[in-house]
Design a protein around this motif. Sequence first.
Motif, mmCIF file in Angstrom:
data_model
loop_
_atom_site.group_PDB
_atom_site.id
_atom_site.type_symbol
_atom_site.label_atom_id
_atom_site.label_comp_id
_atom_site.label_asym_id
_atom_site.label_seq_id
_atom_site.Cartn_x
_atom_site.Cartn_y
_atom_site.Cartn_z
ATOM 1 N N ARG A 19 -12.552 7.019 -0.028
ATOM 2 C CA ARG A 19 -11.814 6.055 -0.852
ATOM 3 C C ARG A 19 -12.498 4.694 -0.821
ATOM 4 N NH1 ARG A 19 -8.330 2.328 -0.058
ATOM 5 N NH2 ARG A 19 -8.238 2.658 2.179
ATOM 6 N N LEU A 29 -4.702 4.279 -1.767
ATOM 7 C CA LEU A 29 -4.284 4.018 -0.383
ATOM 8 C C LEU A 29 -2.969 4.729 -0.082
ATOM 9 C CD1 LEU A 29 -5.118 2.408 2.144
ATOM 10 C CD2 LEU A 29 -3.711 0.534 1.285
ATOM 11 N N THR A 30 -2.068 4.776 -1.058
ATOM 12 C CA THR A 30 -0.797 5.480 -0.894
ATOM 13 C C THR A 30 -1.006 6.987 -0.772
ATOM 14 O OG1 THR A 30 0.312 3.747 -2.152
ATOM 15 C CG2 THR A 30 1.498 5.815 -1.889
ATOM 16 N N GLU A 71 -3.600 8.452 0.493
ATOM 17 C CA GLU A 71 -4.088 8.673 1.851
ATOM 18 C C GLU A 71 -2.963 8.524 2.884
ATOM 19 O OE1 GLU A 71 -7.142 6.828 5.149
ATOM 20 O OE2 GLU A 71 -7.223 6.032 3.107
ATOM 21 N N CYS A 75 -6.521 1.050 -6.511
ATOM 22 C CA CYS A 75 -6.841 0.943 -5.090
ATOM 23 C C CYS A 75 -5.604 1.189 -4.234
ATOM 24 C CB CYS A 75 -7.428 -0.434 -4.785
ATOM 25 S SG CYS A 75 -7.870 -0.663 -3.053
ATOM 26 N N ARG A 76 -4.509 0.545 -4.585
ATOM 27 C CA ARG A 76 -3.269 0.719 -3.800
ATOM 28 C C ARG A 76 -2.685 2.123 -3.985
ATOM 29 N NH1 ARG A 76 -1.371 -4.065 -1.491
ATOM 30 N NH2 ARG A 76 -2.387 -5.907 -2.343
ATOM 31 N N ASP A 121 -8.615 -2.224 2.326
ATOM 32 C CA ASP A 121 -7.158 -2.328 2.464
ATOM 33 C C ASP A 121 -6.494 -2.874 1.207
ATOM 34 O OD1 ASP A 121 -7.938 -4.947 2.563
ATOM 35 O OD2 ASP A 121 -6.959 -5.408 4.459
ATOM 36 N N CYS A 122 -7.247 -3.096 0.146
ATOM 37 C CA CYS A 122 -6.739 -3.509 -1.178
ATOM 38 C C CYS A 122 -6.063 -4.873 -1.164
ATOM 39 C CB CYS A 122 -5.782 -2.468 -1.748
ATOM 40 S SG CYS A 122 -6.430 -0.802 -1.804
ATOM 41 N N HIS A 150 -10.247 9.151 3.773
ATOM 42 C CA HIS A 150 -10.411 7.870 4.460
ATOM 43 C C HIS A 150 -11.852 7.380 4.343
ATOM 44 C CE1 HIS A 150 -9.499 4.717 7.307
ATOM 45 N NE2 HIS A 150 -10.607 5.042 7.983
#
Length: 177
Positions: free
Chosen positions: A106, A124-125, A127, A120-121, A110-111, A103
Amino acid sequence: MAFAEAQYHPFLFGAMMLAGLAELGLTAFLISAGNENGTWPRPRYHALLIMFCFNAAWTTLFATAYILFYVDGGRYVLANVASSVVWLFVTAALWGVAAGVTHDTRTGGDCAHFATISRCRQSLTVEAIGWTEFGLCVIALGGTCAWVWSERWTRRWSPKQDVEGGSQAQLVVRARR
């Protein structure tokens, strides 16, 4: 196994196994793509992806083993409650550390301004699945500890049966007659 344990145990371990498989596939892809292109936002990010990949393999292996042991009747050492609690505690710690550090590591926030399929996404996935695994482990650990506590509580306060089928209180009354 008790009825209360049978209600949540295989489903939570199944959810942990499926989330672990998803995490394993995604992190293996990101590690492979990053190694191929040499595109790492930070060196620490590469190490974290490897940690997530290890956690996913660890979770998938042991969750699958627990499900198979459960289906087979729980006659193995790894299927007992004590090993389950230890494994869940270690696994929750691994996922909590990995997701918490990711967290802060990265990049991209929030991309919102990135393409639907972007690094980026995908990060985020990784995480998000890590936090999901952490939550599933904590829920399973809490449920297992609550089940053990309730079993001890009911054994402590339930009347004990003798060979003839009467309780200890009935035996005392019979002995006084």
